[in-house]
Design an enzyme around this catalytic site. Structure first.
Site, PDB file in Angstrom:
ATOM      1  N   ASP A 241     -41.090 -18.051  -4.657  1.00  0.00           N
ATOM      2  CA  ASP A 241     -39.872 -18.126  -3.688  1.00  0.00           C
ATOM      3  C   ASP A 241     -38.538 -18.090  -4.591  1.00  0.00           C
ATOM      4  O   ASP A 241     -38.591 -18.579  -5.782  1.00  0.00           O
ATOM      5  CB  ASP A 241     -40.071 -19.407  -2.728  1.00  0.00           C
ATOM      6  CG  ASP A 241     -38.928 -18.853  -1.579  1.00  0.00           C
ATOM      7  OD1 ASP A 241     -39.560 -18.615  -0.306  1.00  0.00           O
ATOM      8  OD2 ASP A 241     -37.834 -19.045  -1.649  1.00  0.00           O
TER       9      ASP A 241
ATOM     10  N   ARG B 223     -20.347 -22.354  -5.280  1.00  0.00           N
ATOM     11  CA  ARG B 223     -20.762 -22.006  -6.564  1.00  0.00           C
ATOM     12  C   ARG B 223     -19.460 -21.945  -7.578  1.00  0.00           C
ATOM     13  O   ARG B 223     -19.798 -22.275  -8.504  1.00  0.00           O
ATOM     14  CB  ARG B 223     -21.675 -20.876  -6.481  1.00  0.00           C
ATOM     15  CG  ARG B 223     -23.174 -21.253  -5.898  1.00  0.00           C
ATOM     16  CD  ARG B 223     -24.109 -22.455  -6.456  1.00  0.00           C
ATOM     17  NE  ARG B 223     -23.697 -22.324  -8.141  1.00  0.00           N
ATOM     18  CZ  ARG B 223     -24.320 -23.449  -8.797  1.00  0.00           C
ATOM     19  NH1 ARG B 223     -24.241 -24.477  -8.284  1.00  0.00           N
ATOM     20  NH2 ARG B 223     -24.197 -23.388 -10.211  1.00  0.00           N
TER      21      ARG B 223
HETATM   22  C1  LIG Z   1     -38.358 -17.185   6.801  1.00  0.00           C
HETATM   23  S1  LIG Z   1     -39.277 -17.671   5.085  1.00  0.00           S
HETATM   24  C2  LIG Z   1     -40.936 -16.786   5.298  1.00  0.00           C
HETATM   25  C3  LIG Z   1     -41.734 -17.634   4.900  1.00  0.00           C
HETATM   26  C4  LIG Z   1     -43.188 -17.224   4.852  1.00  0.00           C
HETATM   27  N1  LIG Z   1     -43.456 -16.047   4.252  1.00  0.00           N
HETATM   28  C5  LIG Z   1     -43.693 -16.969   6.442  1.00  0.00           C
HETATM   29  O1  LIG Z   1     -43.848 -15.704   6.865  1.00  0.00           O
HETATM   30  O2  LIG Z   1     -43.715 -17.766   7.086  1.00  0.00           O
HETATM   31  C6  LIG Z   1     -38.254 -16.361   3.914  1.00  0.00           C
HETATM   32  C7  LIG Z   1     -38.482 -16.970   2.588  1.00  0.00           C
HETATM   33  O3  LIG Z   1     -38.114 -15.877   1.623  1.00  0.00           O
HETATM   34  C8  LIG Z   1     -37.460 -16.485   0.674  1.00  0.00           C
HETATM   35  N2  LIG Z   1     -36.622 -15.497  -0.063  1.00  0.00           N
HETATM   36  C9  LIG Z   1     -35.491 -14.704   0.531  1.00  0.00           C
HETATM   37  N3  LIG Z   1     -35.104 -13.807  -0.453  1.00  0.00           N
HETATM   38  C10 LIG Z   1     -35.792 -13.887  -1.546  1.00  0.00           C
HETATM   39  C11 LIG Z   1     -35.805 -13.104  -2.993  1.00  0.00           C
HETATM   40  N4  LIG Z   1     -35.006 -12.337  -3.073  1.00  0.00           N
HETATM   41  N5  LIG Z   1     -36.772 -13.453  -3.646  1.00  0.00           N
HETATM   42  C12 LIG Z   1     -38.002 -14.549  -3.357  1.00  0.00           C
HETATM   43  N6  LIG Z   1     -37.816 -15.220  -2.300  1.00  0.00           N
HETATM   44  C13 LIG Z   1     -36.970 -14.912  -1.115  1.00  0.00           C
HETATM   45  C14 LIG Z   1     -36.565 -17.437   1.179  1.00  0.00           C
HETATM   46  O4  LIG Z   1     -36.212 -18.440   0.239  1.00  0.00           O
HETATM   47  C15 LIG Z   1     -37.485 -17.850   2.286  1.00  0.00           C
HETATM   48  O5  LIG Z   1     -38.117 -19.333   1.857  1.00  0.00           O
END
Ligand SMILES: C[S@@+](CC[C@H](N)C(=O)[O-])C[C@H]1O[C@@H](n2cnc3c(N)ncnc32)[C@H](O)[C@@H]1O
Length: 479
Positions: A140, A37
């Site tokens: 997300d 980046r």
């Molecule tokens: C492991 S996935 C979990 C997906 C779903 N909630 C589940 O339990 O199956 C975590 C998600 O959180 C998102 N994430 C991480 N940090 C974040 C943030 N600061 N704000 C919004 N989303 C975030 C990531 O991009 C990712 O898609």
């Protein structure tokens, strides 16, 4: 944001923008993402990049790009199915059917590629709500996963928890995968939103009846997790409910009351005072007076406190005798109920990880241990649990490294030495196996009852001792 923002390292960039704390094993990957980046934006170094990030608009752009490059997006339909069963029961309650409460609003925070919000929509459908009476807002930080979510086409692997009848009702199979039907898509609106970006009009809206924020906090620093849970409390209507991932339940704050059903936890917006268990003093466990306490003799390091988990730690006084009795009686969901209302000290998080391991939730236990080690790299017991999780999936080399690390951090940890010895034999290292197994057999009689309870895999000291002896004979050793 102040214009004299200082950044000491590339890891701090991710902590600042997205709240992340990375496992040491991902350091190289994360560093490469930040460097990429910086080079795209023509920044010579961190100082220049910090100046750019001090501008809110630029900071939001960089957060999106770095979320795309670094987030872990693992997810699938009907993950942690008890939550969906509980949700179904809650939305069927008469209070949720009242016209004044409609439309019901659900927030899926960290929705990844859409499996979670679409699962919520399927449940709403099954509860009799149409898209006019119930809506799911899914956010997300990563634009790429949001674009994939909007497409709504999934692999069989992603549908592994979906029944045949649900597949037939909600998906159309094609060569490209399983396309979700428009009826379910109609419930969900997606948005790219960073949970750490301030926006009072959203976070303080109190407009959601349910928030699902699962398997997101596990990657956060403790401060970021606290901030996001605070926002979840603010975005919820009074009496609204919060669902956190199984390994994240300890993050719930006093803004919530702990609720339990179907062996899972969830949280109701309100005061938590009534749900906090009484705090009583735990009697110290008895050890043989001749126990070799080399580590303790060196000054009761954190490593020793970790292997024996609570001894000599202030967390010990938070646990009641009933807690240990329940664990001994294998009433694990009640153990979990006691643990959930307690604070997030490293020792209590280790207990949570040990409990998740015994409940067979090895992925969650592993994530929790990795998170703990990123904060406190000398936690021997966390390495022991990681070893058990790796051994379970057949990765003997990684398991062996974790056991050896645990043993190096706490040389009295007979259980770690025993597992390391057994794996050394299986990996074709007979000399090392003999050395380790002899040491394990020598130390096993001194392994405390509590350590056996937490890490002994359900075996008594005698059973583990005979296992060590027979392994030793098997690799040509004697005591
Ligand atoms: C492991 S996935 C979990 C997906 C779903 N909630 C589940 O339990 O199956 C975590 C998600 O959180 C998102 N994430 C991480 N940090 C974040 C943030 N600061 N704000 C919004 N989303 C975030 C990531 O991009 C990712 O898609």
């Amino acid at each position: 944001m102040s214009s004299d923002l200082r950044l000491g390292s590339t890891a701090e960039v991710l902590e600042l923008l997205l709240g992340f704390r990375f496992e040491p094993t991902r350091k190289g990957e994360v560093e490469a993402a930040v460097r990429e980046r910086m080079s795209r934006r023509g920044m010579a170094g961190l100082e220049d990049y910090a100046r750019l990030l001090a501008e809110p608009e630029q900071r939001a752009i960089e957060a999106r790009c770095l979320a795309d490059l670094t987030t872990i997006n693992e997810t699938y339909f009907l993950r942690e199915p008890q939550h969906h069963e509980i949700f179904l029961e809650l939305v069927r309650a008469p209070s949720m059917q009242e016209p004044a409460r409609q439309p019901l609003q659900v927030l899926s925070l960290g929705c990844s590629t859409g499996e979670e919000p679409y699962s919520i929509a399927m449940t709403l459908r099954e509860a009799g709500f149409d898209p006019q009476r119930a809506r799911v807002h899914a956010v997300d930080a990563s634009p790429t996963v949001i674009a994939r979510a909007e497409r709504g086409c999934y692999s069989d692997w992603s549908l592994r928890n979906v029944s045949e009848s649900q597949r037939a009702r909600y998906f159309v199979r094609s060569r490209a995968g399983n396309a979700l039907c428009e009826d379910i898509k109609a419930y969900v609106r997606f948005e790219v939103r960073n949970a750490l970006e301030e926006d009072d009009s959203f976070w303080k809206s109190r407009r959601f009846d349910f928030v699902f924020c699962r398997n997101v906090l596990i990657y956060f620093t403790p401060q970021a997790a606290r901030e996001v849970v605070r926002r979840c409390a603010q975005v919820l209507a009074p009496e609204g409910y919060l669902f956190l991932g199984h390994s994240e339940t300890g993050h719930a704050s006093r803004d919530f009351q702990v609720q339990q059903a179907r062996g899972a936890f969830f949280f109701k917006r309100g005061s938590a005072a009534s749900s906090t268990p009484a705090r009583t003093t735990l009697p110290r466990e008895r050890r043989p007076v001749t126990a070799p306490r080399r580590v303790a003799a060196r000054g009761a390091s954190r490593a020793a406190a970790a292997a024996h988990v609570l001894e000599a730690s202030r967390s010990e006084s938070l646990l009641s005798p009933r807690f240990w009795r329940l664990w001994q009686e294998k009433q694990l969901s009640q153990v979990a109920a006691e643990l959930v209302a307690l604070p997030q000290t490293p020792e209590l998080c280790l207990l949570r990880a040990a409990l998740l391991t015994q409940q067979g939730q090895l992925d969650e236990a592993r994530s929790l241990c990795l998170h703990l080690l990123s904060e406190e790299p000398t936690l021997a017991a966390a390495h022991q649990l990681l070893g058990m999780a790796r051994e379970h999936v057949g990765d003997l080399r990684a398991a062996s490294q974790h056991y050896r690390r645990a043993a190096a951090l706490d040389p009295d940890f007979a259980l770690a030495i025993l597992r390391a010895g057994i794996l050394a034999r299986r990996l074709g290292e007979p000399n090392e196996a003999r050395r380790l197994l002899r040491e394990a057999v020598r130390l096993m009689p001194y392994q405390s009852e509590r350590t056996l309870l937490l890490f002994g895999g359900g075996f008594s000291a005698d059973a583990l001792l005979s296992l060590g002896r027979s392994e030793l004979l098997f690799c040509g050793g004697s005591q």
